[in-house]
Design an enzyme around this catalytic site. Structure first.
Site, short mmCIF file in Angstrom:
data_model
loop_
_atom_site.label_atom_id
_atom_site.label_comp_id
_atom_site.label_asym_id
_atom_site.label_seq_id
_atom_site.Cartn_x
_atom_site.Cartn_y
_atom_site.Cartn_z
N GLU A 87 -3.81 -9.40 4.05
CA GLU A 87 -4.57 -9.07 5.27
C GLU A 87 -5.75 -10.01 5.53
O GLU A 87 -6.12 -10.24 6.68
CB GLU A 87 -5.07 -7.63 5.20
CG GLU A 87 -4.01 -6.56 5.42
CD GLU A 87 -3.27 -6.19 4.15
OE1 GLU A 87 -2.53 -5.19 4.17
OE2 GLU A 87 -3.45 -6.88 3.11
N GLU B 116 0.84 -1.21 0.00
CA GLU B 116 0.00 0.00 0.00
C GLU B 116 0.87 1.25 0.00
O GLU B 116 0.55 2.25 -0.65
CB GLU B 116 -0.92 -0.01 1.22
CG GLU B 116 -2.02 -1.06 1.12
CD GLU B 116 -2.93 -1.09 2.33
OE1 GLU B 116 -4.13 -0.87 2.18
OE2 GLU B 116 -2.42 -1.34 3.44
#
Length: 695
Positions: free
Chosen positions: A126, A106
Site C-alpha cells: 500500500e 490482511e
C-alpha cells in the site's frame, strides 16, 4: 458469476473467491465471503472452513475498479469481513497460492490458520500507493513475524515469497503443491486435536527495548521518505502495534489510512498506478492481436546507447547480434558490457555463471548480413537523417520479411525513416533513455504506417524487458524531448532575465526533480540541443539565433564530457561547480540585448519551468501525439526525474487547478517580448473553462 463458490470436502466448507482477474476485494466479493461464511457456521455438519482463491491466486487486494466509488466503502468493508473471519466459532484456514497482496494478505491474517504454497507471493504494498494497510495489516503482521521484519515489509512495500515465512506465526504450513488439499487436511487436524482458535489480535508483542528500536527506525524512515507522508505513517502505525492495545491500534490505523487517502501525494501515487496499467493499451489495437515472434534481436552500434540496449535483451534471455563498423569499436563495446555485468557480480546481483551466460548470448559482427535471421533490429547510430537512411536501406535489403525495423532516434521523423524501406508497416521507433540498461522508460513511436501487430509486439516486448512503455506519435522530439525542449527554453529565459543557473537548479531540486535543468543539460551534453536547434532552423529556412547554451557550445563547453558547460567539473569528479566564465558570458549576453537583470523568486522559477511543461503536454495531448494525459506523466516521471510524489506534470496541474494554471500562463504571455508558446494551449483553456481536469 457467483463471487464465492461454496463446496464441501467432507465436513470442511471450502469458500473459493472468484473475481477475475486478481480476486480484487470489491463489494460483491466481500459480501459473498461473509454470506458463505455464515452458511458454513450455521450448518451443523460443517466443522471447519477453508478460504481460498484456488490453486492459482488468493487475492491481489482492493478492487481498483471501485477506487473513488461508493462501493469501495460500502458494508461489509474489509475490516468487517476480517472481523467475521476472526470471530468465527469454527476454525478458518486460509489456503494461499499465487498472490496475497495488500487487502488479500490482511484477509489471510484474519483467519485462524494459514497454509501457503512456497512460491506464493505475500506483501503489503500500500505504501506504493501513498497509503498504509487499512484493514489491520500494521497490527497483525508484527504479531505474526515480529516488529522489525513487519516494519521493513510494510515501509518498503516489497512482497516476499511464502517460503521466507516458514516457521513464523504467519504460516502454519508451507507446501509444494495442492494448497487447498493441504488446508483442508490442516482444518480437519485442528478439529480432531481440538486446537484453540488462534487469533493474531490476541498475541502480545514484547516491549523491552522497543522504544530505542522504534526511534532508530523513525530516523531511518524519515531520511528515506522523499516527500511522501505514507512511509512515516506506516512507521507510526507499526509502532502502535507495540505501544497500544490492539483495538486502539486498529482505530489509529484506520484513521491514518483515510487521512492519507486525501493527500495529494496519495492521489499522485494512485494516478501513477493506474497510468502504468493503462499505458500499454491502444484503443485501436485489440488485446488479442497476434504477436510477431521475437527470438533473436539485432542491435546496430556498440557504444553507450547500443550497449545498454543490448543488455536489456540479454537480461531477458534473448540472444543479440551486435553490429559495429570496426573491430576496435566492437571490442570496446563488448568490454563495456562485460565490465557492467562483472560489477553487478561484485555487488552480488549476478553469479559468475550468469555473467558468462549473458555474454554468451551476444553474436558480435561487422557485417549486416548477420541480420538475416533476426526478428527485430534496433539502430543506435548518429542522430543524422542521412546516416539513418544508409542504415535502413541496408536493413531493408538484408532482413527477412516480417522482421521489425526500429530506430532509437530521440527526435527524427520516423515516417521519413520508414520511407527509406519497402516495408514501412514494419518500422517504428524504440526510444530508450540513457543509460538504457537502467532507465525504465521506453518511448514506442508509432509511424503513420506502422502495423498494429508491430505495435502489439513492441508493447509485449517492453514488458518482457521490464520497461514502462509509452506510445508516442511522430513529432520532433516525440513526447519527452519535445517537452524537455520547452522546459529548457523556460529555464534559459529565466537565466537571461536575471536568475543564475545555480538558483534555478536548486529551486527545481527543492520542488523535487532529480536534477535541475542546467545540471541535467551538462549531464546529457549541451551539444545535442545545439545540433537540434541548428537543424530546426535550417529546416525552417531561417537564421539560427544562438541561445546562451549555444554560446557555451561555441566555446567547446558541452557539459560533463568536456569538463565544462553551465558548470565546471574537476577531473574525475561530477560535482557541478559555479564558473565565473558563465557569469561573464551571461552578463555579456544580457548587455548585447539591452536586458537589465531582475530579481526572480524561487516560486516564479518553479511556475515557469513546470507550467511550460504542462502547456506543451496539453498540446501534445491535443494533437494526438500522446494517447492519454497519464502517458505524458509517465514519460516525465520515468525519463526525466519528475518527482514521483507529484504524479507527473499534468497530474500536478490538476492539483494546482487548471484555472490557476491558465491564469498564470496568460500573465506570462502578456509580458513584453514574451514567447508565443506561453499562450495557453486550446485544450488547457477548454478544460479550465469547463471546470475539468486532464483526468
Amino acid at each position: 458469476m457467483n463471487p464465492v463458490t461454496y463446496t464441501l470436502q467432507g465436513p470442511v466448507a471450502v469458500l473459493t473467491m472468484n473475481n477475475p482477474p486478481v480476486n480484487g476485494l470489491g463489494h460483491a466479493l466481500r459480501s459473498g465471503i461473509v454470506t458463505a461464511l455464515d452458511s458454513a457456521l450455521a450448518d451443523p455438519a460443517v466443522t471447519a472452513v477453508v478460504l481460498t482463491g484456488g490453486e492459482q491466486l488468493f487475492s491481489g487486494g482492493a478492487d481498483v475498479r471501485e477506487f473513488g466509488t461508493p462501493k469501495s466503502s460500502m458494508s461489509p468493508n474489509l475490516p468487517d469481513v476480517i472481523r467475521a473471519l476472526e470471530n468465527a466459532s469454527k476454525p478458518v484456514v486460509a489456503a494461499i497460492a499465487g498472490h496475497a497482496l495488500g487487502g488479500g494478505l490482511e484477509l489471510a491474517l484474519g483467519c485462524h490458520f494459514r497454509v501457503a504454497r512456497k512460491d506464493a507471493t505475500l506483501g503489503l504494498p500500500e505504501v506504493k500507493l501513498g497509503l498504509l494497510p487499512g484493514a489491520g495489516g500494521t497490527q497483525r503482521l508484527p504479531r505474526a513475524i515480529g516488529v522489525e521484519a513487519a516494519l521493513q515489509m510494510i515501509v518498503s512495500g516489497t512482497p516476499q515469497k511464502a517460503a521466507t515465512f516458514a516457521g513464523t506465526d504467519l504460516l502454519d504450513s508451507v507446501v509444494d503443491s495442492d494448497v487447498v488439499a493441504a488446508a483442508v487436511a490442516l482444518a480437519q487436524q485442528v478439529v480432531a486435536d481440538k486446537r484453540t482458535l488462534r487469533r493474531l489480535r490476541d498475541v502480545k508483542l514484547p516491549t523491552a527495548g522497543a522504544d530505542a528500536f522504534l526511534q532508530f527506525a523513525r530516523n531511518s524512515v524519515k531520511a528515506a521518505a522523499k516527500g511522501m507522508p505514507a512511509p512515516l505513517a506506516c512507521m507510526e502505525a507499526v509502532a502502535d502495534s507495540v505501544t497500544q492495545p490492539f483495538d486502539e491500534g486498529l482505530k489509529r490505523e484506520r484513521a491514518a489510512f483515510f487521512a492519507l487517502m486525501s493527500t495529494p501525494e496519495s492521489r499522485a501515487a494512485r494516478h501513477v498506478f493506474a497510468a502504468e496499467r493503462a499505458a500499454g493499451k491502444l484503443p485501436d489495437v485489440p488485446s488479442d492481436t497476434p504477436l510477431r515472434p521475437i527470438a533473436q534481436v539485432g542491435v546496430i552500434g556498440a557504444g553507450t546507447m547500443g550497449g545498454g540496449i543490448t543488455m536489456n535483451f540479454l537480461n531477458a534471455g534473448l540472444p543479440v547480434v551486435l553490429l559495429e563498423t570496426s573491430q576496435e569499436a566492437l571490442d570496446r563495446g563488448l568490454g563495456t558490457i562485460r565490465r557492467n555485468y562483472e560489477n553487478s557480480a561484485k555487488r552480488g546481483k549476478l553469479t559468475a555463471e550468469q555473467v558468462e551466460q549473458r555474454m554468451g548470448l551476444i553474436t558480435p559482427t561487422l557485417d549486416y548480413a548477420a541480420f538475416k535471421t533476426v526478428d527485430l533490429v534496433i539502430e543506435a547510430v548518429f542522430e543524422q537523417m542521412d546516416v539513418k537512411e544508409k542504415v535502413f536501406r541496408q536493413l531493408d535489403a538484408v532482413c527477412k520479411p516480417g522482421a521489425i525495423l526500429a530506430s532509437n532516434t530521440s527526435y527524427l521523423d520516423i515516417n521519413k525513416i520508414a520511407s527509406f524501406t519497402s516495408r514501412p508497416q514494419d518500422v517504428l521507433g524504440l526510444h530508450f533513455f540513457s543509460p538504457a540498461n537502467v532507465m525504465k522508460l521506453l518511448e514506442i513511436v508509432r509511424g503513420e504506417k506502422t502495423a498494429k501487430d508491430v505495435m502489439a509486439t513492441a508493447l509485449a516486448l517492453g514488458k518482457k524487458i521490464r520497461k514502462i512503455s509509452v506510445v508516442s506519435g511522430v513529432c520532433d522530439g516525440f513526447i519527452g524531448n519535445r517537452m524537455v525542449a520547452r522546459y529548457g527554453a523556460a529555464a534559459n529565459a529565466l537565466v537571461v532575465a536575471g536568475a543564475s543557473p545555480q538558483q534555478i537548479d536548486k529551486a527545481m531540486e527543492r520542488f523535487g526533480v532529480a536534477m535541475g535543468p542546467f545540471r541535467m543539460g551538462d549531464l546529457a551534453g549541451l551539444d545535442i540541443g545545439w545540433a537540434t536547434r541548428k537543424r530546426k532552423a535550417a529546416e525552417a529556412g531561417v537564421p539560427h539565433e544562438p541561445t546562451v547554451a549555444d554560446k557555451l557550445c561555441e566555446l567547446g563547453r558541452f557539459g560533463q564530457k568536456t569538463g565544462a558547460g553551465w558548470y565546471r567539473y574537476a577531473p574525475g569528479v561530477r560535482d557541478a561547480l559555479p564558473d565565473p566564465v558563465v557569469d561573464e558570458l551571461l552578463a555579456q549576453y544580457r548587455a548585447e540585448r539591452g536586458i537589465t537583470p531582475r530579481k526572480i523568486s524561487d516560486e516564479e522559477v518553479v511556475q515557469r519551468c513546470i507550467f511550460a511543461l504542462v502547456n506543451e503536454g496539453a498540446r501534445i495531448l491535443e494533437e494526438g501525439i500522446a494517447v492519454r494525459a497519464s502517458d505524458v506523466d509517465l514519460v516525465y516521471l520515468n525519463g526525466y526525474g519528475f518527482p514521483a510524489h507529484r504524479g507527473g506534470p499534468l497530474c500536478y496541474a490538476n492539483e494546482m487547478g487548471l484555472f490557476n494554471v491558465v491564469r498564470t500562463l496568460r500573465d506570462f504571455a502578456a509580458e513584453p517580448g514574451a514567447f508565443d508558446w506561453w499562450q495557453p494551449a486550446p485544450l488547457l483553456l477548454k478544460l479550465a473553462e469547463e471546470g475539468r481536469t486532464f483526468a
